[in-house]
Motif scaffolding. Sequence first.
Motif, PDB file in Angstrom:
ATOM      1  N   ALA A 100       1.097  -1.501  -0.416  1.00  0.00           N
ATOM      2  CA  ALA A 100       0.370   0.474   0.062  1.00  0.00           C
ATOM      3  C   ALA A 100       0.935   1.091   0.001  1.00  0.00           C
ATOM      4  CB  ALA A 100      -0.562   0.228   1.392  1.00  0.00           C
ATOM      5  N   CYS A 101       2.217   1.469   0.586  1.00  0.00           N
ATOM      6  CA  CYS A 101       2.991   2.377   0.945  1.00  0.00           C
ATOM      7  C   CYS A 101       3.611   3.281  -0.600  1.00  0.00           C
ATOM      8  CB  CYS A 101       3.955   2.113   1.950  1.00  0.00           C
ATOM      9  SG  CYS A 101       3.665   2.292   3.492  1.00  0.00           S
ATOM     10  N   GLN A 102       4.111   1.145  -1.416  1.00  0.00           N
ATOM     11  CA  GLN A 102       4.380   1.546  -2.369  1.00  0.00           C
ATOM     12  C   GLN A 102       3.461   1.956  -3.314  1.00  0.00           C
ATOM     13  OE1 GLN A 102       6.261  -2.002  -2.145  1.00  0.00           O
ATOM     14  NE2 GLN A 102       7.960  -2.207  -1.505  1.00  0.00           N
ATOM     15  N   GLY A 103       2.163   1.906  -3.161  1.00  0.00           N
ATOM     16  CA  GLY A 103       1.172   1.909  -4.270  1.00  0.00           C
ATOM     17  C   GLY A 103       0.884   3.635  -4.494  1.00  0.00           C
ATOM     18  N   THR A 104       1.176   4.123  -2.920  1.00  0.00           N
ATOM     19  CA  THR A 104       0.745   5.911  -2.728  1.00  0.00           C
ATOM     20  C   THR A 104       1.903   6.218  -3.187  1.00  0.00           C
ATOM     21  OG1 THR A 104      -0.361   4.781  -1.164  1.00  0.00           O
ATOM     22  CG2 THR A 104       0.425   6.937  -0.955  1.00  0.00           C
ATOM     23  N   TYR A 105       3.514   5.869  -2.397  1.00  0.00           N
ATOM     24  CA  TYR A 105       4.730   6.705  -2.803  1.00  0.00           C
ATOM     25  C   TYR A 105       5.371   5.950  -4.306  1.00  0.00           C
ATOM     26  CZ  TYR A 105       2.923   9.079   1.468  1.00  0.00           C
ATOM     27  OH  TYR A 105       2.080   8.529   1.855  1.00  0.00           O
ATOM     28  N   VAL A 125       9.701   2.289  -0.359  1.00  0.00           N
ATOM     29  CA  VAL A 125       8.962   3.153   0.885  1.00  0.00           C
ATOM     30  C   VAL A 125       8.834   1.456   2.029  1.00  0.00           C
ATOM     31  CG1 VAL A 125       7.777   5.043   0.683  1.00  0.00           C
ATOM     32  CG2 VAL A 125       7.158   3.529   0.230  1.00  0.00           C
ATOM     33  N   THR A 126       8.625   2.024   2.929  1.00  0.00           N
ATOM     34  CA  THR A 126       8.139   0.785   3.672  1.00  0.00           C
ATOM     35  C   THR A 126       7.517   0.844   4.745  1.00  0.00           C
ATOM     36  OG1 THR A 126       8.561  -1.576   4.202  1.00  0.00           O
ATOM     37  CG2 THR A 126       9.711   0.070   5.599  1.00  0.00           C
ATOM     38  N   ASP A 127       6.469  -0.761   4.855  1.00  0.00           N
ATOM     39  CA  ASP A 127       5.437  -0.044   6.724  1.00  0.00           C
ATOM     40  C   ASP A 127       6.253   0.126   7.296  1.00  0.00           C
ATOM     41  OD1 ASP A 127       5.291  -2.509   7.800  1.00  0.00           O
ATOM     42  OD2 ASP A 127       5.996  -2.867   5.673  1.00  0.00           O
ATOM     43  N   ARG A 128       5.786   1.258   8.340  1.00  0.00           N
ATOM     44  CA  ARG A 128       6.624   1.403   9.251  1.00  0.00           C
ATOM     45  C   ARG A 128       4.962   1.483  10.937  1.00  0.00           C
ATOM     46  NH1 ARG A 128       8.686   6.167  12.911  1.00  0.00           N
ATOM     47  NH2 ARG A 128      10.108   5.451  13.969  1.00  0.00           N
ATOM     48  N   LEU A 129       4.851   0.330  11.728  1.00  0.00           N
ATOM     49  CA  LEU A 129       4.293   0.493  12.541  1.00  0.00           C
ATOM     50  C   LEU A 129       4.435   1.462  13.700  1.00  0.00           C
ATOM     51  CD1 LEU A 129       1.354  -1.072  13.805  1.00  0.00           C
ATOM     52  CD2 LEU A 129       2.490  -2.926  14.781  1.00  0.00           C
ATOM     53  N   ALA A 130       3.049   2.375  13.869  1.00  0.00           N
ATOM     54  CA  ALA A 130       3.650   3.623  15.052  1.00  0.00           C
ATOM     55  C   ALA A 130       3.063   2.987  16.461  1.00  0.00           C
ATOM     56  CB  ALA A 130       3.190   4.777  14.864  1.00  0.00           C
ATOM     57  N   THR A 131       2.206   1.593  16.280  1.00  0.00           N
ATOM     58  CA  THR A 131       1.382   2.099  17.115  1.00  0.00           C
ATOM     59  C   THR A 131       0.730   0.771  17.810  1.00  0.00           C
ATOM     60  OG1 THR A 131      -0.246   2.861  19.350  1.00  0.00           O
ATOM     61  CG2 THR A 131      -0.696   3.256  17.435  1.00  0.00           C
ATOM     62  N   MET A 132       0.223  -0.732  17.701  1.00  0.00           N
ATOM     63  CA  MET A 132      -0.974  -1.272  17.998  1.00  0.00           C
ATOM     64  C   MET A 132      -2.343  -0.927  18.262  1.00  0.00           C
ATOM     65  SD  MET A 132      -0.302  -3.922  16.309  1.00  0.00           S
ATOM     66  CE  MET A 132      -1.373  -4.869  16.681  1.00  0.00           C
ATOM     67  N   GLY A 133      -2.090  -0.011  18.816  1.00  0.00           N
ATOM     68  CA  GLY A 133      -3.476   0.864  20.257  1.00  0.00           C
ATOM     69  C   GLY A 133      -4.370   1.534  18.700  1.00  0.00           C
ATOM     70  N   ARG A 134      -3.772   1.659  17.198  1.00  0.00           N
ATOM     71  CA  ARG A 134      -5.265   2.482  16.135  1.00  0.00           C
ATOM     72  C   ARG A 134      -5.212   1.414  15.096  1.00  0.00           C
ATOM     73  NH1 ARG A 134      -1.778   6.935  17.485  1.00  0.00           N
ATOM     74  NH2 ARG A 134      -0.727   6.789  16.100  1.00  0.00           N
TER      75      ARG A 134
END
Length: 165
Positions: free
Chosen positions: A54-59, A64-73
């Motif tokens: 999804a990141c690569q399709g957007t940018y 780019v790669t995924d980066r998980l900031a928090t599991m809480g959302r």
Amino acid sequence: MSQQTFDAACKEEGYARGVTTVGTDAYSIRCVNEDGSLQTFRPPEEIHDFVARACQGTYTDTRVTDRLATMGRTYSAWECADYGSYAGTPDLKKWCESKGLTLVSASSAKYSAYQWFCANSSGTTVEGIPVDDVCASQFDESALDRVFNVYGKTVEDAWDCFYTR
């Protein structure tokens, strides 16, 4: 990232009904087939591959790669990060020792990737570990943290650091 970004990514991958969530954490995002069936991630950390696409399709003009900031959302838990190259595994033990503390784990952590803390021998001082700071300190300021498996039982199975461009 937004719900709209994930919706577009799902449709791009052939899921006619777009995106939904099956819970309240970052791993609960699913694409929906025409018949209402949901995308599956087995093992669960395969969601990172989907988010990276999804990141690569957007940018499309950068790596780019995924980066998980928090599991809480859900949707907003995810970021797209400019990926230069792999730096290595964050040394959480060394980080704790640099503060005069010891690396400890809390087996009660909901997600094992977040089980590590720095503490003194009596347990009266317990500090969370800012893995982004560990990566920047261990490698250089351009290094970012990336949890790639929240169920990873060891640091090596859960975290890495990468250089941004």
